[in-house]
Design an enzyme around this catalytic site. Structure first.
Site, PDB file in Angstrom:
ATOM      1  N   SER A 162       0.815  -1.212   0.000  1.00 17.11           N
ATOM      2  CA  SER A 162       0.000   0.000   0.000  1.00 17.11           C
ATOM      3  C   SER A 162       0.847   1.260   0.000  1.00 17.11           C
ATOM      4  O   SER A 162       0.345   2.321  -0.319  1.00 17.11           O
ATOM      5  CB  SER A 162      -0.971   0.023   1.183  1.00 17.11           C
ATOM      6  OG  SER A 162      -0.492  -0.671   2.280  1.00 17.11           O
ATOM      7  N   GLU A 178      -7.005  -1.314  -6.697  1.00 17.58           N
ATOM      8  CA  GLU A 178      -6.211  -0.399  -7.514  1.00 17.58           C
ATOM      9  C   GLU A 178      -5.182  -1.235  -8.276  1.00 17.58           C
ATOM     10  O   GLU A 178      -4.397  -1.953  -7.657  1.00 17.58           O
ATOM     11  CB  GLU A 178      -5.513   0.640  -6.625  1.00 17.58           C
ATOM     12  CG  GLU A 178      -6.492   1.596  -5.959  1.00 17.58           C
ATOM     13  CD  GLU A 178      -5.823   2.569  -4.984  1.00 17.58           C
ATOM     14  OE1 GLU A 178      -6.319   3.687  -4.846  1.00 17.58           O
ATOM     15  OE2 GLU A 178      -4.808   2.199  -4.347  1.00 17.58           O
ATOM     16  N   ASN A 214      -5.196   6.472  -1.038  1.00 17.22           N
ATOM     17  CA  ASN A 214      -4.400   6.942   0.098  1.00 17.22           C
ATOM     18  C   ASN A 214      -3.766   8.309  -0.155  1.00 17.22           C
ATOM     19  O   ASN A 214      -3.294   8.954   0.772  1.00 17.22           O
ATOM     20  CB  ASN A 214      -3.317   5.919   0.467  1.00 17.22           C
ATOM     21  CG  ASN A 214      -3.913   4.791   1.297  1.00 17.22           C
ATOM     22  OD1 ASN A 214      -4.987   4.940   1.886  1.00 17.22           O
ATOM     23  ND2 ASN A 214      -3.237   3.654   1.325  1.00 17.22           N
ATOM     24  N   HIS A 273      -3.706  -3.647  -5.524  1.00 16.54           N
ATOM     25  CA  HIS A 273      -3.917  -3.131  -4.169  1.00 16.54           C
ATOM     26  C   HIS A 273      -5.364  -3.343  -3.728  1.00 16.54           C
ATOM     27  O   HIS A 273      -6.268  -2.607  -4.131  1.00 16.54           O
ATOM     28  CB  HIS A 273      -3.537  -1.642  -4.111  1.00 16.54           C
ATOM     29  CG  HIS A 273      -3.590  -1.074  -2.729  1.00 16.54           C
ATOM     30  ND1 HIS A 273      -4.070   0.175  -2.436  1.00 16.54           N
ATOM     31  CD2 HIS A 273      -3.229  -1.618  -1.530  1.00 16.54           C
ATOM     32  CE1 HIS A 273      -4.005   0.385  -1.134  1.00 16.54           C
ATOM     33  NE2 HIS A 273      -3.496  -0.679  -0.572  1.00 16.54           N
TER      34      HIS A 273
HETATM   35  N1  LIG Z   1      -3.745  -4.554   6.516  1.00 13.04           N
HETATM   36  C1  LIG Z   1      -4.273  -3.710   5.625  1.00 13.04           C
HETATM   37  O1  LIG Z   1      -5.279  -3.023   5.879  1.00 13.04           O
HETATM   38  C2  LIG Z   1      -3.665  -3.612   4.251  1.00 13.04           C
HETATM   39  C3  LIG Z   1      -4.432  -3.090   3.193  1.00 13.04           C
HETATM   40  C4  LIG Z   1      -3.889  -3.049   1.918  1.00 13.04           C
HETATM   41  C5  LIG Z   1      -2.597  -3.502   1.710  1.00 13.04           C
HETATM   42  N2  LIG Z   1      -1.864  -3.991   2.756  1.00 13.04           N
HETATM   43  C6  LIG Z   1      -0.505  -4.499   2.451  1.00 13.04           C
HETATM   44  O2  LIG Z   1      -0.580  -5.914   2.425  1.00 13.04           O
HETATM   45  C7  LIG Z   1       0.664  -6.472   2.865  1.00 13.04           C
HETATM   46  C8  LIG Z   1       0.404  -7.431   4.024  1.00 13.04           C
HETATM   47  O3  LIG Z   1      -0.250  -6.751   5.047  1.00 13.04           O
HETATM   48  P1  LIG Z   1      -1.014  -7.537   6.215  1.00 13.04           P
HETATM   49  O4  LIG Z   1      -1.744  -6.504   6.995  1.00 13.04           O
HETATM   50  O5  LIG Z   1      -1.763  -8.677   5.649  1.00 13.04           O
HETATM   51  O6  LIG Z   1       0.213  -8.082   7.075  1.00 13.04           O
HETATM   52  P2  LIG Z   1       0.246  -9.282   8.142  1.00 13.04           P
HETATM   53  O7  LIG Z   1       1.298  -8.913   9.111  1.00 13.04           O
HETATM   54  O8  LIG Z   1      -1.110  -9.588   8.648  1.00 13.04           O
HETATM   55  O9  LIG Z   1       0.735 -10.548   7.290  1.00 13.04           O
HETATM   56  C9  LIG Z   1       2.001 -10.619   6.695  1.00 13.04           C
HETATM   57  C10 LIG Z   1       2.358 -12.084   6.545  1.00 13.04           C
HETATM   58  O10 LIG Z   1       3.498 -12.164   5.708  1.00 13.04           O
HETATM   59  C11 LIG Z   1       4.367 -13.181   6.232  1.00 13.04           C
HETATM   60  N3  LIG Z   1       5.706 -12.924   5.728  1.00 13.04           N
HETATM   61  C12 LIG Z   1       6.584 -11.962   6.115  1.00 13.04           C
HETATM   62  N4  LIG Z   1       7.691 -12.030   5.346  1.00 13.04           N
HETATM   63  C13 LIG Z   1       7.507 -13.035   4.456  1.00 13.04           C
HETATM   64  C14 LIG Z   1       8.269 -13.562   3.389  1.00 13.04           C
HETATM   65  N5  LIG Z   1       9.469 -13.065   3.080  1.00 13.04           N
HETATM   66  N6  LIG Z   1       7.751 -14.573   2.679  1.00 13.04           N
HETATM   67  C15 LIG Z   1       6.534 -15.073   2.968  1.00 13.04           C
HETATM   68  N7  LIG Z   1       5.770 -14.624   3.970  1.00 13.04           N
HETATM   69  C16 LIG Z   1       6.246 -13.603   4.695  1.00 13.04           C
HETATM   70  C17 LIG Z   1       4.205 -13.087   7.737  1.00 13.04           C
HETATM   71  O11 LIG Z   1       4.588 -14.288   8.352  1.00 13.04           O
HETATM   72  C18 LIG Z   1       2.712 -12.789   7.850  1.00 13.04           C
HETATM   73  O12 LIG Z   1       1.948 -13.973   7.960  1.00 13.04           O
HETATM   74  C19 LIG Z   1       1.556  -5.301   3.202  1.00 13.04           C
HETATM   75  O13 LIG Z   1       2.325  -4.990   2.074  1.00 13.04           O
HETATM   76  C20 LIG Z   1       0.564  -4.185   3.474  1.00 13.04           C
HETATM   77  O14 LIG Z   1       1.102  -2.903   3.236  1.00 13.04           O
HETATM   78  C21 LIG Z   1      -2.364  -4.069   4.009  1.00 13.04           C
END
Ligand SMILES: NC(=O)c1ccc[n+]([C@@H]2O[C@H](COP(=O)([O-])OP(=O)(O)OC[C@H]3O[C@@H](n4cnc5c(N)ncnc54)[C@H](O)[C@@H]3O)[C@@H](O)[C@H]2O)c1
Length: 505
Positions: free
Chosen positions: A123, A156, A194, A144
């Site tokens: 994001s 997106e 955003n 996204h």
């Molecule tokens: N949470 C939100 O509201 C949201 C919304 C849109 C986009 N995002 C984006 O989505 C992505 C994930 O966010 P999230 O909130 O789901 O995070 P999260 O912390 O809930 O999950 C991340 C997962 O990735 C795993 N991980 C970390 N490094 C890794 C690797 N090298 N290989 C494989 N797995 C790995 C972790 O073990 C974890 O299970 C981020 O880039 C975030 O910016 C988040």
């Protein structure tokens, strides 16, 4: 071009909040889905969690038991990254760190087939920067999703500098085939939502920091007058102050500390003190057991004025005249146009927020912009210490006679809704001029991504071509920091209309 063939397996790497949601979307659309996570056992847990969510859909009659069973059979946890070799789309949702994402895609590129589409759910990172690690960045795209992915329709589709048009189209069509509403955008900080949503939070915080009003009042005005589903304070308490602040910081930094995106000191203090919102029990509001709910400022009943005199055109607030008449208050129309105001029996005036302050004029009360003056249940008024009590009382009584609650706030130029909408409209025009997205996609993104009652361009058309420019120009004069400087794109928009209407002003 169409989306992915349903026979193609889709991989989701990183199976936290977003990965699980995205996997569920692909699964319900009919794909086989492989889950991979770096943390041992996490992918299996994610598969179980998705299974449990499918069970709940069956309980709610939104999925048949047979479809649930078939979906479960299509879902598998992968032990190793190499198990993703035959996937034709990999969506990454791992930790939000450039080095981690680049390393993952470097490894994936050696594993997957040549025509596998590689997508990131980042994001705040640059899609172009992540793709910098790839040998074939043409097949790399941003997809996204918004949280919760199974429920929120917007996606997106972000093209980096090197993304092939065919890859972006494939990603776009795939999102559509998954029942989502995709919008196309360029790889710029914050993408569409955003970036353009920043003033929604920032202006509310700024009004609070300027002692203009308390959070509960600002939230109530944004909801009941501005037509937003939630106010900025309650929404950031729900999102998490740390999460919201980190998006603001990342957009601000990515734009080289552009003053238009400056973070809020008040929000930073909140984060520093651990008041992160609902999840920590306290944020702008107190969620601890037994805590009293903050109420918005609501004025005591006041006498309605015997009549009003309408001078000039009230522009976006024109509907008020009909409402005042319907409330049984005579409206005299003054032939001489001294400006766009309502004159009250006290001799004081009532004007739509325009970026000026009340103290600059003799006895003026400003009222805020409403999404719809008929349906608004609350209106904000701003007055200065010089405003006569009689004028303020008549102004309060007038809106109460129209059935509105009234919140009196400090002498804040542009008030609450008006300055917020003007800045959102400005950022939207600026984004189109910079090639971020089309007007239609920006409107769609803001309505679906953050639930705005209108897209910025729909709002802009309703308000008139000059409205946002002139308000921001006035604000910029009073706060020359640059925060309110209207963009060249908004200036062009306003100027084009003047030429078309033959005006030389
Ligand atoms: N949470 C939100 O509201 C949201 C919304 C849109 C986009 N995002 C984006 O989505 C992505 C994930 O966010 P999230 O909130 O789901 O995070 P999260 O912390 O809930 O999950 C991340 C997962 O990735 C795993 N991980 C970390 N490094 C890794 C690797 N090298 N290989 C494989 N797995 C790995 C972790 O073990 C974890 O299970 C981020 O880039 C975030 O910016 C988040």
């Amino acid at each position: 071009m169409t989306g992915l063939d349903l026979s193609s397996p889709v991989a989701v790497v990183g199976t936290g909040t977003m990965g699980q949601g995205i996997a569920q979307v692909a699964l319900v659309a009919g794909h086989r889905v492989r889950l991979y996570d770096a943390a041992p056992g996490r992918a299996r847990e994610a598969a179980d969690a998705i299974g449990a969510r499918l069970d709940r859909l069956v309980e709610k009659d939104r999925l048949t038991a047979a479809d649930r069973d078939a979906a479960r059979a299509r879902l598998a946890a992968a032990e190793h990254l190499t198990d993703l070799a035959d996937c034709t789309l990999v969506v990454e949702a791992v930790l939000e760190r450039l080095d981690v994402k680049q390393q993952l895609f470097r490894e994936l590129e050696d594993i997957v087939v040549e025509d596998c589409l590689l997508a990131t759910n980042t994001s705040s990172l640059s899609v172009t920067a992540i793709a910098g690690a790839l040998r074939h960045p043409g097949r790399f795209v941003g997809l996204h999703f918004f949280n919760p992915a199974p429920l929120l329709p917007l996606v997106e589709v972000v093209s980096g500098f090197a993304t092939d048009v065919s890859s972006a189209t494939r990603a776009y069509e795939t999102a559509r085939a998954w029942g989502k509403t995709p919008v196309a955008c360029a790889d710029t900080p914050g993408f569409i939502v955003n970036r353009i949503a920043r003033p929604f939070y920032a202006e509310a915080f700024a009004v609070y920091e300027a002692q203009g009003a308390e959070p509960a009042t600002i939230d109530a005005v944004m909801r009941e007058c501005g037509g937003f589903k939630m106010g900025p304070f309650e929404l950031t308490d729900l999102i998490g102050q740390d999460v919201n602040e980190s998006v603001t910081h990342s957009v601000w930094r990515a734009f080289f500390q552009d003053v238009r995106f400056t973070p809020s000191l008040a929000q930073q203090r909140l984060v520093e003190s651990g008041r992160l919102g609902r999840k920590s029990g306290q944020g702008w509001y107190d969620y601890t057991d037994g805590a009293e709910r903050d109420e918005p400022h609501t004025a005591e009943p006041a006498q309605a004025p015997a009549y009003v005199v309408a001078e000039g055109d009230l522009g976006p607030a024109s509907e008020l005249l009909a409402l005042i008449r319907e409330a049984g208050i005579p409206v005299r129309e003054d032939e001489e146009d001294h400006g766009s105001r309502l004159v009250l029996p006290s001799g004081g005036q009532l004007a739509l927020a325009d970026g000026q302050t009340s103290v600059e004029f003799r006895d003026v009360v400003y009222f805020d912009l409403a999404l719809d003056y008929r349906r608004a249940t609350r209106i904000a008024l701003s007055a200065s210490q010089d405003t006569s009590q009689q004028t303020l009382a008549e102004a309060v009584g007038l809106f109460q006679a129209l059935g509105k609650d009234v919140s009196v706030i400090g002498d804040v130029p542009g008030m609450i809704v008006a300055r917020t909408v003007a800045r959102i409209v400005d950022l939207a025009h600026d984004a189109v001029a910079k090639g971020v997205a089309t007007q239609e996609d920006i409107d769609t993104a803001m309505r679906l991504g953050v639930n705005y009652p209108l897209g910025p361009f729909e709002w802009s058309r309703r308000l008139g071509r000059n409205w946002a420019y002139s308000l921001l120009d006035d604000l910029h004069l009073r706060d020359p920091s640059g925060r309110y400087a209207p963009s060249l794109a908004l200036y062009r928009h306003a100027y084009a209309s003047d030429k078309r209407e033959g005006s030389t002003s």
